[in-house]
Design a protein around this motif. Sequence first.
Motif, PDB file in Angstrom:
ATOM      1  N   PHE A   1      -1.172   4.969   3.380  1.00  0.00           N
ATOM      2  CA  PHE A   1      -1.755   5.525   2.171  1.00  0.00           C
ATOM      3  C   PHE A   1      -2.657   6.690   2.540  1.00  0.00           C
ATOM      4  CE2 PHE A   1      -2.839   4.974  -2.284  1.00  0.00           C
ATOM      5  CZ  PHE A   1      -4.059   5.610  -2.392  1.00  0.00           C
ATOM      6  N   SER A   2      -2.549   7.778   1.804  1.00  0.00           N
ATOM      7  CA  SER A   2      -3.515   8.861   1.980  1.00  0.00           C
ATOM      8  C   SER A   2      -3.991   9.289   0.590  1.00  0.00           C
ATOM      9  CB  SER A   2      -2.889  10.051   2.711  1.00  0.00           C
ATOM     10  OG  SER A   2      -1.829  10.593   1.958  1.00  0.00           O
ATOM     11  N   ASP A   3      -5.228   9.761   0.536  1.00  0.00           N
ATOM     12  CA  ASP A   3      -5.776  10.180  -0.752  1.00  0.00           C
ATOM     13  C   ASP A   3      -5.291  11.558  -1.158  1.00  0.00           C
ATOM     14  OD1 ASP A   3      -8.400   8.504   0.594  1.00  0.00           O
ATOM     15  OD2 ASP A   3      -7.731   7.972  -1.425  1.00  0.00           O
ATOM     16  N   HIS A   4      -5.185  12.452  -0.163  1.00  0.00           N
ATOM     17  CA  HIS A   4      -4.784  13.826  -0.479  1.00  0.00           C
ATOM     18  C   HIS A   4      -3.737  14.292   0.519  1.00  0.00           C
ATOM     19  CE1 HIS A   4      -8.048  13.916  -3.312  1.00  0.00           C
ATOM     20  NE2 HIS A   4      -8.921  13.619  -2.368  1.00  0.00           N
ATOM     21  N   LEU A   5      -2.545  14.524  -0.019  1.00  0.00           N
ATOM     22  CA  LEU A   5      -1.451  15.024   0.817  1.00  0.00           C
ATOM     23  C   LEU A   5      -1.428  16.538   0.696  1.00  0.00           C
ATOM     24  CD1 LEU A   5       1.164  14.808   2.464  1.00  0.00           C
ATOM     25  CD2 LEU A   5       2.392  14.354   0.343  1.00  0.00           C
TER      26      LEU A   5
ATOM     27  N   ARG B   1       0.594  10.692 -11.152  1.00  0.00           N
ATOM     28  CA  ARG B   1      -0.239  11.890 -11.287  1.00  0.00           C
ATOM     29  C   ARG B   1       0.586  13.029 -11.863  1.00  0.00           C
ATOM     30  NH1 ARG B   1      -3.309  12.302  -6.589  1.00  0.00           N
ATOM     31  NH2 ARG B   1      -5.186  11.702  -7.719  1.00  0.00           N
TER      32      ARG B   1
ATOM     33  N   GLN C   1      -3.966  13.702   4.427  1.00  0.00           N
ATOM     34  CA  GLN C   1      -2.718  13.723   5.190  1.00  0.00           C
ATOM     35  C   GLN C   1      -2.307  15.189   5.242  1.00  0.00           C
ATOM     36  OE1 GLN C   1       0.344  11.272   3.480  1.00  0.00           O
ATOM     37  NE2 GLN C   1       1.878  11.841   4.989  1.00  0.00           N
TER      38      GLN C   1
ATOM     39  N   LYS D   1      -8.505   1.090  -2.131  1.00  0.00           N
ATOM     40  CA  LYS D   1      -7.981   2.430  -1.837  1.00  0.00           C
ATOM     41  C   LYS D   1      -7.437   3.107  -3.090  1.00  0.00           C
ATOM     42  CE  LYS D   1      -6.844   2.335   3.034  1.00  0.00           C
ATOM     43  NZ  LYS D   1      -7.969   1.482   3.350  1.00  0.00           N
TER      44      LYS D   1
ATOM     45  N   LEU E   1       0.830  -1.201   0.000  1.00  0.00           N
ATOM     46  CA  LEU E   1       0.000   0.000   0.000  1.00  0.00           C
ATOM     47  C   LEU E   1       0.866   1.252   0.000  1.00  0.00           C
ATOM     48  CD1 LEU E   1      -2.925   0.758  -0.058  1.00  0.00           C
ATOM     49  CD2 LEU E   1      -2.994   0.613   2.432  1.00  0.00           C
ATOM     50  N   SER E   2       1.975   1.239   0.731  1.00  0.00           N
ATOM     51  CA  SER E   2       2.788   2.462   0.739  1.00  0.00           C
ATOM     52  C   SER E   2       3.544   2.621  -0.584  1.00  0.00           C
ATOM     53  CB  SER E   2       3.711   2.547   1.946  1.00  0.00           C
ATOM     54  OG  SER E   2       4.667   1.551   1.902  1.00  0.00           O
TER      55      SER E   2
ATOM     56  N   ARG F   1       1.327   9.093  -6.801  1.00  0.00           N
ATOM     57  CA  ARG F   1       1.816  10.482  -6.854  1.00  0.00           C
ATOM     58  C   ARG F   1       2.743  10.695  -8.038  1.00  0.00           C
ATOM     59  NH1 ARG F   1       1.078  10.419  -0.843  1.00  0.00           N
ATOM     60  NH2 ARG F   1      -1.044  11.210  -0.972  1.00  0.00           N
TER      61      ARG F   1
ATOM     62  N   HIS G   1      -8.766   6.629  -7.472  1.00  0.00           N
ATOM     63  CA  HIS G   1      -7.925   7.639  -8.118  1.00  0.00           C
ATOM     64  C   HIS G   1      -7.754   7.350  -9.596  1.00  0.00           C
ATOM     65  CE1 HIS G   1      -6.572   9.692  -4.441  1.00  0.00           C
ATOM     66  NE2 HIS G   1      -6.792   8.521  -3.882  1.00  0.00           N
TER      67      HIS G   1
ATOM     68  N   TRP H   1       2.140   1.896  -3.438  1.00  0.00           N
ATOM     69  CA  TRP H   1       1.087   2.487  -4.262  1.00  0.00           C
ATOM     70  C   TRP H   1       0.923   3.973  -3.957  1.00  0.00           C
ATOM     71  CZ3 TRP H   1      -1.522   1.241  -8.472  1.00  0.00           C
ATOM     72  CH2 TRP H   1      -1.554  -0.107  -8.856  1.00  0.00           C
ATOM     73  N   ASN H   2       1.065   4.320  -2.689  1.00  0.00           N
ATOM     74  CA  ASN H   2       0.953   5.719  -2.283  1.00  0.00           C
ATOM     75  C   ASN H   2       1.926   6.566  -3.096  1.00  0.00           C
ATOM     76  OD1 ASN H   2      -0.137   7.744  -0.685  1.00  0.00           O
ATOM     77  ND2 ASN H   2       1.362   7.485   0.940  1.00  0.00           N
TER      78      ASN H   2
END
Lengths: 369, 305
Positions: free
Chosen positions: B58-62, A33, B31, A57, A22-23, A30, A61, A25-26
């Motif tokens: 995980f966060s949707d919006h940093l 994007r 976040q 999750k 998951l991290s 980004r 997006h 993917w985080n």
Amino acid sequence: MTDTFLLAEVIQKPERLAQLSLSDWNLLIRQARYSGLLGKLYQLTRRFDICSNILDKVEPHLLSTQIIVNKQRDGLRCELVKLPQAFAEVSVPIVLLKGAAYYALELPFSESRMLSDIDLLVPKQALDRVEKVLAKHGWQPQPKDDYDEHYYREWMHEIPPLVHRKRRSVLDVHHTILPPTAKYHPDPKKLMAAARELASGVRVLCPADMVIHSATHLFHEGELEHGLRDLVDIHELLQYFAENEPDFWERLVPRAIELDLLLPLYYGLHYAEAILHTPIPEVTLQQVEAGAPNRFMRSIMDWLFLRALRPAHPSGDLFGTGLARWALYVRSHYLRMPLRLLMPHLVRKAWKKRFKDEKETPNALPEGK
Amino acid sequence: MPAVTPLDATYIKSSLAHDGLFLPVGPVVYQIRSNLSIVAEGLAKLYADYPRPTTQEFSDHLIAINRQGLLRNLFGSRVNFSYDHKHPFDGMTLGQAYAFLEWGMNWCISVHHNEYLKIHAAVLAKDGKALVMPGAPGAGKSTLSAALMLRGWRLLSDEHALIKLDEPKVVPLCRPVSLKNESIEIIQSFDSNAVFGPASLDTHKGRVAHLKADLHPESHDMNAMQVTRIIFPRFASNAKTSLAPKTRAESFMRAAEQSFNYSTLGKQGFVSMQGLISACECSEFIYSDLDSAVALFEQLDMGTA
């Protein structure tokens, strides 16, 4: 070679997606994007099994971006009906370039690719007739001052971008692929002669020309924030044509020589291979070496491009990334125009940027407003 | 409902100073990073009862709201909002910092999340059913929502109705209600126990303050809720408070006008909006004072799910 970055690893080996945490993917989302590649990630997640607590999750997006792409494609579909109607009135063939061409050819990777302006190539002698018929059909130049008008018409290779007054779509009409002020002069007549007509009546460049054009555009481009996305286009085009176009590799390098664009093709193949591990036959890599710059120049370019082509996100930055992007920005202008024109132009651009219009306020209003 | 560990003031303050505060709001995780004490105070006051995140991976919006660099501070402290290292907006003064954060959090929803049909509206619920109040400017939807929330309605959102694409259900996104100018005093006298965050003065909307809005025991329930009513509010001084039916056709057009992404969604947007409007009783609501408005809403039949 410099360190790789997560997004590149995933493009090189998409099966890695199924193993990401998951991290990971985080970070990946980004990087994607900022590179305009969320759509590509969406496509890749369709192919591999990703466990549901991660997908839950991550998918919103990707889906959100795909919805925007779908809307853009709807718009393009409409334009590709309207434009031939207009051009038929003046008997000028339309040659689509870049995103619009990938869409028209139904290339699989285009299904998730963000679109922006529609780029067209027309014969120089037809430019006046084309401008007039487009104006008749509602396409208007965006308001520009005299300097910008001069920049576009005399120095660059475009009439100013045209915006449709109702549909708000944007057209970039080109009569050549490099500005008349640039060092190389690929003959647009050759490109148009080799163009292929599609069932719908529009034309696209032949496969080799499509790749060469994409590479030329990227390696003359100043705004490299979407450099990685453009490199991915090259990566996808090469793989698609390798599989679907007979004798593609045999024709590629000779055609670049014919068009006097061997150097940009060298860069295109070299960096696609280095960053994305695009499979390219050894023979082709050796042939294109003939267009490579000298050893010294090559290491400078490597230093610049291997940094500038990273995702425009701090996690992708290496030391010197900002400097590399700036240097390539200046270079792109130098490639387009001689020094005596370049310096005042850059000064003016920087000055305008300083006092540009206010950015949007946080109160993004609903569409109806 | 299973017990959830809430955030608390200490946790909020220490998180902000480190990797950021992971703040779950419905299905969305923010976040938030900030070195400003006004932001820490505001968040601590308004979000202390929010649940802790289930993961910090995980966060949707940093997002971040921090002082701008030295050079730009020559003429008074300025702060700026960033979305994952980029600055979508020009900076604002320190006095507006808290409002800037809340606006920025709204902006995150407005420009992303096309996986929902998004309507600029307040969303309130009673008896397990939701009503959507699309907000034309000057309709007073925020003041009305604040009053209803203080009288026991569950607030699902002050600003964004996130409607699922495949069924007429709304997803909760409960955050403090943003009130401006006189509305602040009106609500303070409406309920003296109302809890407000830091006031921001001199914003382009005037004075802005935020009202803690998660008073209802189910405020942090994440399940999507059936929408049964759409009410278009209109404040008209001296008018008799009344609720009148509105045609489906007109309701559709008005809701689409207030949507952030109706046309982006193309055909799906039409289909989803049609599903929503068909499933709801649609009304025009006129009111001139809060007490009679709240009383009328008390009598509202939320319909069958």
